[in-house]
Motif scaffolding. Structure first.
Motif, mmCIF file in Angstrom:
data_model
loop_
_atom_site.group_PDB
_atom_site.id
_atom_site.type_symbol
_atom_site.label_atom_id
_atom_site.label_comp_id
_atom_site.label_asym_id
_atom_site.label_seq_id
_atom_site.Cartn_x
_atom_site.Cartn_y
_atom_site.Cartn_z
ATOM 1 N N LYS A 66 0.890 -1.182 -0.097
ATOM 2 C CA LYS A 66 -0.081 -0.422 -0.073
ATOM 3 C C LYS A 66 0.969 1.570 0.353
ATOM 4 O O LYS A 66 2.236 1.332 0.393
ATOM 5 N N TYR A 67 0.394 2.404 -0.844
ATOM 6 C CA TYR A 67 0.466 3.560 -0.932
ATOM 7 C C TYR A 67 2.096 3.979 -0.716
ATOM 8 O O TYR A 67 2.649 4.480 -0.182
ATOM 9 N N PRO A 68 2.851 3.613 -2.088
ATOM 10 C CA PRO A 68 4.459 3.901 -2.203
ATOM 11 C C PRO A 68 4.916 4.777 -2.416
ATOM 12 O O PRO A 68 5.918 5.212 -1.699
ATOM 13 N N LEU A 69 4.067 5.296 -2.424
ATOM 14 C CA LEU A 69 4.388 7.166 -3.038
ATOM 15 C C LEU A 69 3.680 8.224 -2.043
ATOM 16 O O LEU A 69 3.466 9.088 -2.361
ATOM 17 N N TRP A 70 3.621 7.672 -0.856
ATOM 18 C CA TRP A 70 2.553 8.556 -0.292
ATOM 19 C C TRP A 70 2.781 9.955 0.429
ATOM 20 O O TRP A 70 4.462 10.043 0.378
ATOM 21 N N TYR A 71 2.827 10.445 -0.236
ATOM 22 C CA TYR A 71 3.223 12.641 0.315
ATOM 23 C C TYR A 71 4.347 12.417 -0.433
ATOM 24 O O TYR A 71 5.552 13.047 -0.272
ATOM 25 N N SER A 72 4.614 11.876 -1.268
ATOM 26 C CA SER A 72 5.862 11.903 -2.051
ATOM 27 C C SER A 72 5.907 13.284 -3.394
ATOM 28 O O SER A 72 4.868 14.257 -3.720
ATOM 29 N N GLN A 73 7.168 13.842 -3.627
ATOM 30 C CA GLN A 73 6.977 15.684 -4.582
ATOM 31 C C GLN A 73 7.942 15.191 -6.004
ATOM 32 O O GLN A 73 9.273 14.346 -5.184
ATOM 33 N N HIS A 74 7.877 15.599 -6.884
ATOM 34 C CA HIS A 74 9.164 14.872 -7.845
ATOM 35 C C HIS A 74 9.673 13.559 -8.316
ATOM 36 O O HIS A 74 10.526 13.335 -7.166
ATOM 37 N N VAL A 75 8.515 12.754 -8.502
ATOM 38 C CA VAL A 75 8.641 11.603 -9.137
ATOM 39 C C VAL A 75 8.314 11.364 -10.371
ATOM 40 O O VAL A 75 7.205 11.998 -10.905
ATOM 41 N N THR A 76 9.697 10.359 -10.750
ATOM 42 C CA THR A 76 8.756 9.815 -12.588
ATOM 43 C C THR A 76 9.200 8.049 -12.102
ATOM 44 O O THR A 76 9.908 7.272 -11.303
ATOM 45 N N VAL A 77 7.603 7.760 -12.261
ATOM 46 C CA VAL A 77 8.032 5.659 -12.375
ATOM 47 C C VAL A 77 8.000 5.954 -14.157
ATOM 48 O O VAL A 77 6.648 6.402 -14.597
ATOM 49 N N ASP A 78 8.991 5.272 -14.493
ATOM 50 C CA ASP A 78 8.987 4.692 -16.055
ATOM 51 C C ASP A 78 9.081 3.097 -15.186
ATOM 52 O O ASP A 78 9.883 1.966 -15.382
ATOM 53 N N GLN A 79 8.440 2.304 -16.460
ATOM 54 C CA GLN A 79 7.919 1.049 -16.936
ATOM 55 C C GLN A 79 7.839 0.467 -15.099
ATOM 56 O O GLN A 79 8.576 -1.019 -14.544
ATOM 57 N N GLY A 80 7.070 0.834 -14.056
ATOM 58 C CA GLY A 80 6.486 0.202 -12.893
ATOM 59 C C GLY A 80 5.446 -0.703 -12.858
ATOM 60 O O GLY A 80 4.450 -0.882 -14.278
ATOM 61 N N LEU A 81 5.432 -1.858 -12.020
ATOM 62 C CA LEU A 81 4.280 -2.287 -11.707
ATOM 63 C C LEU A 81 4.028 -2.100 -10.303
ATOM 64 O O LEU A 81 4.126 -2.486 -9.416
ATOM 65 N N PHE A 82 2.598 -1.477 -10.141
ATOM 66 C CA PHE A 82 2.106 -1.477 -9.295
ATOM 67 C C PHE A 82 1.121 -2.956 -9.039
ATOM 68 O O PHE A 82 -0.333 -2.942 -9.679
ATOM 69 N N GLU A 83 1.375 -3.840 -7.931
ATOM 70 C CA GLU A 83 0.309 -4.784 -7.967
ATOM 71 C C GLU A 83 -1.250 -4.594 -7.005
ATOM 72 O O GLU A 83 -1.252 -3.251 -6.473
#
Length: 116
Positions: A66-83
């Motif tokens: 759960k919530y891998p990027l909770w309250y994160s800023q300036h994030v880039t996800v390239d070719q990611g997998l969210f289970e």
């Protein structure tokens, strides 16, 4: 901590730390991480592994909880997998860039999980 390098033309360069091919577990594994490039890494059990992170680039990550990027800023996800269990919680993010991202979700008709 990475310190910025100042050039005579006013350009600021920040050298990124790199994490490659890791299997991270536990709650908030990289809490408040910043200035990172994370490659081919799996974030397994443990809620909010990158909570309050900033300036992070993720290439081919797998998020399993759960919530891998909770309250994160300036994030880039390239070719990611969210289970299935990794709710994105995008309302808590500031400046998120997604490129070729897949989501694994449960079928409501009893079939196998599908990628979308």
């Amino acid at each position: 901590m990475n310190k910025p390098t100042f050039h005579n033309k006013g350009v600021i360069e920040v050298k990124l730390k790199t994490i490659t091919q890791q299997y991270l577990t536990g709650e908030r594994a990289l809490f408040k991480a910043h200035d990172l490039e994370i490659n081919n890494t799996t974030f397994a059990d443990g809620e909010s592994p990158l909570k309050e992170s900033r300036n992070v680039t993720l290439k081919q990550p797998i998020f399993k909880w759960k919530y891998p990027l909770w309250y994160s800023q300036h994030v880039t996800v390239d070719q990611g997998l969210f289970e299935t269990m990794s709710a994105l919680a995008s309302g808590t993010l500031r400046i998120l860039r997604l490129r070729i991202v897949r989501y694994r979700h449960l079928s409501y008709f009893g079939g196998p999980a599908k990628l979308s």
